[in-house]
Design a protein around this motif. Structure first.
Motif: not given
Length: 393
Positions: A278-284, A306-310, A316-323
């Protein structure tokens, strides 16, 4: 003629007319004041506003309109009119001896919370709410209701509140009454958005910058999955708590200002793996919000994409809130010529995807989604619009 899958804004005038007609039918008199507040879509910066990060939302041309008139009953009576029918709620005007408390019906807590936090006396009133904002699409229908209620109370009372303070009080209302520990982004942009601009919000200082975003060749398309996964209700508060846990380990009030090197310190602390993600997602994501603002200004759409896809991959992978539905729409967009980039937007677990696409490729993208996505999507164009306002009637 728009397709049945296209959501088209009704417009302020039509919504106002509908609200006034409903008010006259329900209360047998005319409304004397009116207000409007938009929904919003976030272009970058999800799950960072409660970490004091940067976010980049725009207001939508879809509105909540509220009309009202004072009453002598000492009671606040509110009617919400939706396509599914009419909902009614009433509660006593608050006093020092009898403050308002959350209760049923649940939808009325968004109104009650604002009434309870309004910085001035609130007498009894009657009101009707109508909206063309898609519910459950991650487009901030809740903040739209809160801010339109506050704006109507300003019209009724003659008391005007400084815009940032207004957003803070509406956020406080959502914390206390519906019980959602949201960040400040939604209420802020709904209050202060400007036509043809996105709003870069510094969620620590509460300062903001209007970012010109109009371009004749490029569109912002929102694709609503029309899916909202049934969750326990703890997922959003859990993400917020995990981010705060990371800040606590680092000895910081929030993750704002955390560096990649400090993330390594967090990793060495043997903290919970989910807390580190979660922290890595927030920082990036905070970095992406600042960076994408520059590219919107210079109209470097390739880098915007590119930034939208990132961002989507991080959510999806770090915050894990996608579906699966959100992921599928992003992949359809990625394979469509003329699309610069796409990401899920909002809190997650359903809701919408936002796509930056060439205008002449919008129809092709819609066709591909309708043929390849196994669901019932709807589309709306996110034309950057003005924030909340009192309507003269």
């Amino acid at each position: 003629m728009p397709a049945l899958t296209d959501a088209v804004p009704a417009g302020e005038a039509a919504l106002l007319r509908r609200a006034r007609d409903e008010f006259a039918a329900v209360f047998a008199r005319g409304a004397t004041v009116a207000a409007a507040a938009p929904g919003r879509v976030n272009l970058m910066g999800d799950h960072v506003d409660y970490c004091e990060g940067y976010v980049l939302p725009v207001a939508l041309p879809f509105l909540t309109v509220m009309v009202g008139a004072p009453s002598n009953s000492g009671t606040c009576r509110v009617v919400s009119v939706q396509d599914s029918g009419r909902q009614e709620a009433s509660f006593p005007a608050p006093t020092a001896a009898n403050p308002l408390k959350p209760g049923e019906p649940a939808w009325a807590n968004y109104v009650k919370g604002v009434v309870a936090n309004f910085p001035g006396p609130v007498e009894g009133f009657d009101a009707v709410i109508v909206s063309d904002l898609p519910m459950g699409a991650g487009l901030s229908s809740s903040a739209s209701i809160e801010v339109v209620t506050f704006t109507l109370l300003e019209a009724l009372s003659g008391i005007r509140t400084e815009p940032v303070r207004k957003a803070q009080l509406c956020q406080k209302a959502e914390h206390e009454f519906p019980g959602m520990p949201c960040g400040i982004m939604d209420q802020y942009v709904v209050t202060m958005a400007k036509k043809d601009h996105a709003l870069l919000i510094d969620c620590r200082s509460l300062e903001s910058t209007q970012v010109p975003i109009f371009n004749s060749d490029t569109a912002i398309l929102v694709i609503n999955t029309n899916v909202k996964h049934q969750l326990t209700g703890s997922e959003y508060p859990q993400r917020r708590a995990q981010c705060q846990a990371a800040a606590d380990i680092l000895g910081k009030p929030s993750l704002r200002g955390t560096t990649v090197e400090q993330l390594e310190d967090l990793k060495q602390s043997n903290c919970d793996a989910d807390v580190l993600k979660r922290a890595r997602h927030v920082v990036e994501e905070i970095r992406r919000s600042e960076e994408i603002t520059k590219y919107f200004k210079t109209r470097d759409w390739e880098r915007v994409g590119e930034l939208l896809y990132e961002s989507h991959e991080s959510l999806r992978n770090l915050m894990e809130v996608s579906c699966p539905e959100l992921d599928a729409l992003v992949e359809v967009a990625r394979a469509t010529p003329g699309v610069y980039g796409a990401r899920m937007t909002g809190g997650g677990f359903g809701g919408s995807v936002v796509v930056v696409v060439k205008k002449n490729s919008v129809d092709d993208l819609k066709k591909r989604v309708l043929s390849q996505y196994k669901g019932n999507p709807t589309f709306l164009l996110a034309i950057p619009s003005d924030g909340a306002r009192i309507i003269n009637i």
